[in-house]
Scaffold this motif. Sequence first.
Motif, PDB file in Angstrom:
ATOM      1  N   LEU A  74       0.814  -1.215   0.000  1.00 17.45           N
ATOM      2  CA  LEU A  74       0.000   0.000   0.000  1.00 17.45           C
ATOM      3  C   LEU A  74       0.847   1.263   0.000  1.00 17.45           C
ATOM      4  CD1 LEU A  74      -2.861  -0.948   2.489  1.00 17.45           C
ATOM      5  CD2 LEU A  74      -3.060  -0.672   0.018  1.00 17.45           C
ATOM      6  N   SER A  75       2.050   1.189   0.557  1.00 12.80           N
ATOM      7  CA  SER A  75       2.891   2.390   0.633  1.00 12.80           C
ATOM      8  C   SER A  75       3.378   2.856  -0.725  1.00 12.80           C
ATOM      9  CB  SER A  75       4.094   2.113   1.534  1.00 12.80           C
ATOM     10  OG  SER A  75       4.954   1.134   0.957  1.00 12.80           O
ATOM     11  N   LYS A  76       3.136   2.075  -1.767  1.00  9.07           N
ATOM     12  CA  LYS A  76       3.501   2.518  -3.110  1.00  9.07           C
ATOM     13  C   LYS A  76       2.650   3.704  -3.543  1.00  9.07           C
ATOM     14  CE  LYS A  76       4.245   0.832  -7.807  1.00  9.07           C
ATOM     15  NZ  LYS A  76       4.169  -0.342  -8.735  1.00  9.07           N
ATOM     16  N   LYS A  77       1.412   3.776  -3.048  1.00  7.87           N
ATOM     17  CA  LYS A  77       0.531   4.890  -3.395  1.00  7.87           C
ATOM     18  C   LYS A  77       0.027   5.645  -2.175  1.00  7.87           C
ATOM     19  CE  LYS A  77      -1.217   3.211  -7.836  1.00  7.87           C
ATOM     20  NZ  LYS A  77      -2.429   2.972  -8.663  1.00  7.87           N
ATOM     21  N   SER A 137       0.348  14.428  -0.884  1.00  2.94           N
ATOM     22  CA  SER A 137      -0.223  13.089  -0.808  1.00  2.94           C
ATOM     23  C   SER A 137      -0.885  12.679  -2.118  1.00  2.94           C
ATOM     24  CB  SER A 137      -1.230  13.030   0.339  1.00  2.94           C
ATOM     25  OG  SER A 137      -1.807  11.746   0.435  1.00  2.94           O
ATOM     26  N   VAL A 138      -1.655  13.591  -2.710  1.00  3.10           N
ATOM     27  CA  VAL A 138      -2.302  13.253  -3.977  1.00  3.10           C
ATOM     28  C   VAL A 138      -1.259  13.136  -5.088  1.00  3.10           C
ATOM     29  CG1 VAL A 138      -2.779  15.591  -4.834  1.00  3.10           C
ATOM     30  CG2 VAL A 138      -4.363  13.740  -5.360  1.00  3.10           C
ATOM     31  N   GLY A 139      -0.176  13.918  -4.993  1.00  5.54           N
ATOM     32  CA  GLY A 139       0.899  13.780  -5.973  1.00  5.54           C
ATOM     33  C   GLY A 139       1.614  12.454  -5.865  1.00  5.54           C
ATOM     34  N   PHE A 177      -0.675   9.625  -7.449  1.00  2.00           N
ATOM     35  CA  PHE A 177      -0.833   9.659  -8.906  1.00  2.00           C
ATOM     36  C   PHE A 177       0.480  10.015  -9.606  1.00  2.00           C
ATOM     37  CE2 PHE A 177      -5.132  10.441  -7.336  1.00  2.00           C
ATOM     38  CZ  PHE A 177      -5.861   9.543  -8.090  1.00  2.00           C
ATOM     39  N   ARG A 178       1.624   9.765  -8.969  1.00  3.84           N
ATOM     40  CA  ARG A 178       2.899  10.184  -9.565  1.00  3.84           C
ATOM     41  C   ARG A 178       3.205   9.448 -10.859  1.00  3.84           C
ATOM     42  NH1 ARG A 178       3.839   6.568  -5.607  1.00  3.84           N
ATOM     43  NH2 ARG A 178       5.461   4.977  -5.883  1.00  3.84           N
ATOM     44  N   GLU A 179       2.645   8.241 -11.054  1.00  5.89           N
ATOM     45  CA  GLU A 179       2.890   7.490 -12.285  1.00  5.89           C
ATOM     46  C   GLU A 179       1.997   7.938 -13.430  1.00  5.89           C
ATOM     47  OE1 GLU A 179       2.444   3.413 -11.382  1.00  5.89           O
ATOM     48  OE2 GLU A 179       4.257   3.273 -10.141  1.00  5.89           O
ATOM     49  N   ARG A 180       0.905   8.617 -13.138  1.00  7.02           N
ATOM     50  CA  ARG A 180      -0.045   8.992 -14.167  1.00  7.02           C
ATOM     51  C   ARG A 180      -0.237  10.496 -14.310  1.00  7.02           C
ATOM     52  NH1 ARG A 180       0.769   5.419 -16.180  1.00  7.02           N
ATOM     53  NH2 ARG A 180       0.817   6.987 -17.799  1.00  7.02           N
ATOM     54  N   ALA A 181       0.266  11.290 -13.378  1.00  2.00           N
ATOM     55  CA  ALA A 181       0.053  12.730 -13.432  1.00  2.00           C
ATOM     56  C   ALA A 181       1.269  13.455 -12.884  1.00  2.00           C
ATOM     57  CB  ALA A 181      -1.200  13.123 -12.637  1.00  2.00           C
ATOM     58  N   PRO A 213     -10.643  13.672  -1.155  1.00  2.00           N
ATOM     59  CA  PRO A 213     -11.458  12.801  -2.031  1.00  2.00           C
ATOM     60  C   PRO A 213     -11.867  13.489  -3.327  1.00  2.00           C
ATOM     61  CG  PRO A 213     -12.195  12.621   0.237  1.00  2.00           C
ATOM     62  CD  PRO A 213     -11.233  13.763   0.202  1.00  2.00           C
ATOM     63  N   THR A 214     -12.121  14.790  -3.266  1.00  2.00           N
ATOM     64  CA  THR A 214     -12.508  15.504  -4.492  1.00  2.00           C
ATOM     65  C   THR A 214     -11.357  15.539  -5.477  1.00  2.00           C
ATOM     66  OG1 THR A 214     -14.054  16.857  -3.214  1.00  2.00           O
ATOM     67  CG2 THR A 214     -13.405  17.667  -5.384  1.00  2.00           C
ATOM     68  N   MET A 215     -10.176  15.895  -4.998  1.00  2.00           N
ATOM     69  CA  MET A 215      -9.010  15.916  -5.886  1.00  2.00           C
ATOM     70  C   MET A 215      -8.737  14.526  -6.457  1.00  2.00           C
ATOM     71  SD  MET A 215      -6.307  18.485  -3.996  1.00  2.00           S
ATOM     72  CE  MET A 215      -6.220  17.509  -2.498  1.00  2.00           C
TER      73      MET A 215
END
Length: 836
Positions: free
Chosen positions: A183-186, A316-318, A321-325, A375-377
């Motif tokens: 889980l720590s991957k994301k 945290s959101v970065g 989604f670091r692999e896709r955004a 959650p929105t982001m």
Amino acid sequence: MMRSGVLVALLVVACMVVMTQAQYHGWNPTHYPNLLGGWGGNFYNHNPGFGYGGYPYEILHIKRNADTTTVKKAFKQLAKEWHPDKNQSPEAEAKFIEINEAYKLLMDPERRRLFDSTGHTDEQPNFRKQHDYSSFRRFDPFDDIFSTFGGNFRFNFKYGEGTNIYKKQSITFKSFQNSVVPLSKKQPYLILFYSDWCIACAQIEPIWRRLCEELEPINFGMATVHAGREVELAKRLGVKTVPYLIMLLDGHPYHYTQPSVSMVSSLDFIRSKFPHKLVQRITEEDLDSFLGGWMDNRVRVLLFGRLDIIRLRYLSVGWEFRERAVIGYVQMDRSDTDSIRVRYSVSSKVDTLLVFHEDPYTPVASVAMTDLPYPTMKDIIDGNKFLVLPRLSSQSVFDALCPVESMRARRRLCVVLVTQDDPAHDPSRAALRDYATATDQARERERVRYTYLFREKQVDFMNALTAASGSPVETNHRIVILWRTERHTLKYEWLEGGWEAEGEKHNTSRENLRATITRLLHSNQPMPYETVIQELFDEHAQGIVWRIISKLVSVQDFLRDNVNQDDIVPAVSIMVTVIFIVAGGYVMSYLVKLEEERVSSASSTFVDSSGRVKIAPQLRVHELRGESYNGMVRLLKPGCRTIVVLCDSESKSKLMPKFHKACWPYRKNKTLMFGFLNIERASGMEWYKRILVLGLPEPRDLNINPKNTIGTVIALNGHRKYYCLYHAKHPEAVFGLPTNPGATAETEGLRRRHTKSSITGDFMGFSDNESESESDVETGDKRKDSIASDKPLLNYYSNILFEDQLLEGLGNWLDRLFEGTTLRYHINYWPDWPGK
């Protein structure tokens, strides 16, 4: 009266003992006055006037036993209805926040369970009256007794509430490996090590509780580990004391090294461990390069905020989604970002999120709120995490864009354009991108995805698609339509005519593609080809250099977190020792190289047919003596042999060239060694006599004439303990040789003589002749000696051998030696060298 005084004294002593034990176990309320309460907000309560003023199930219009799928579906519908950008009602923003908070509560299993059982969460202060023990039905046994001594004297026991949160979040080594590390991957994880008898652990409990309240809503994982029970996990992570704080990112632990734990230092520690460019600061100068970098197959996200620091929720959101955004942060109160805010009409009063695909001027999604919740982001980025025309750059992207669907009626198609990593192919990709964004293709987006790939990077994938007989030879600018029936099995069809980007041919290609997709979606017609594919090559994987650099950085972080001043001297000593060993090895290898070059330069050279000068391989001939006996005979490895010629000082100059010539074809054979034995050495002759005796069927005394042994060649197999003999008088030297018309008269006479004569022990160097001075080997020149004689040469020397004739049959004998047809004399052991 005296009895009453004694009773009171005993009670006071007992109470003091209890109080001392309570303080020893860390339950002194002065250490953590907020133990019964907490920080944050109790978002929901059964009382409609508390929190946001609503019951979460009523807010989302769902039943109390609704599952997570129903909660998500209700949240999406209400979020679309009450989104501030779509609903102009003054209550829209507050209602939208209320919906988000209800969604967060019901999607968290632990908080939802607590709310269903108690009607509140642990995020609001739950201040109770002095004698409220309804939760655990416990009471302070000494409260009423000592209240008579004064209203302010009481023990204020907390009944272990400080460890409740630790025990609730406690994990084991197995759950750490199987759940937390993946889980720590994301999801960043914060892990606290504690123990039962740790006073400091009880002191930092309010800080840990506050961290949980702040970080859990922004996708942080919070866990605790009992260091006394999970010793192996503590050793693996390098935990030496408690309490101990660790942050886990992609399975890599980062250690909190400050001497004391506080809220500010903990948040600074968390912020410092995220990658440096996880969320980039964007200004007017680098905006275009940021938005134009989508060729890395990732979308661009712009976050507009008023703070001068990047918030943890953005980090945290970065991370997720670091692999896709790729996420950028624009600070709106700076002068070099005003043009960016004006360009996209962003209000300076609210935080804004914009998502961009290939078009840097028009965002595909946006949201503006006073405070952007996690959650929105996450929902907005997750719904737009792929470009309009993404590239099949890894197996994970392929699985997300082209999922497996085994049913033909519900098959999902993946339209792939084959191109190369060349700007000349940009028009073809742009044409397919325009086709994918057309309004008439909106109905197909649920079942059809448009992608492209680089042919030179996905070689195995393309080989699987072109293996069929009807596949096109030239695949550039061609479209293949895929349907994955299993993970490694797919059916496919090539679009006829290729994909044209300009002119009338482009319209024809568009109509042909539309007709093919419609036919495949609305009919049960099978696809013509089927193949098995392997995993796609990961184009985003780090190279060997970057992996080494990342490993070095990880080692540096580990040393910085774990090495203190007491460990510096041993660590430096180890490093110096390693450097010394490596440097010494390098120097030795350099000296060996110089020696090899010196030997090579001294070796003979020759010029090949191309005119290049090459070193001729040499035949090394060693002397067999006491110093070299073990290496040349006794210690030979299996399959290795040593070939030795017997000679003296006078005959060496004549025999060695012929021996060298006969053995030259075998110079590259690494299983062979070549040598000579000087019969003038008494130890050499004694050793030769010993192995002859060991090779005889019956022991006997031998009288050896050293002169008769000249020219004898002995092949020694040190591992299997046997030897083979060659001598000009030995029958094996010429036995079985056919008549050679081209042979010299001397050689032919020698062959006939040995075929007819009876063989005695002369060929071994011994006979009945006791004279050691006489020899049947002449050292003169047979042609010169025959001049003064009337006899023919062969008759004149019919019983005499010349030195230059001794090794004439050696080459043939060597061939039969390697064929295994020569006679082998087995011995039980190799005798010691005489004199040693």
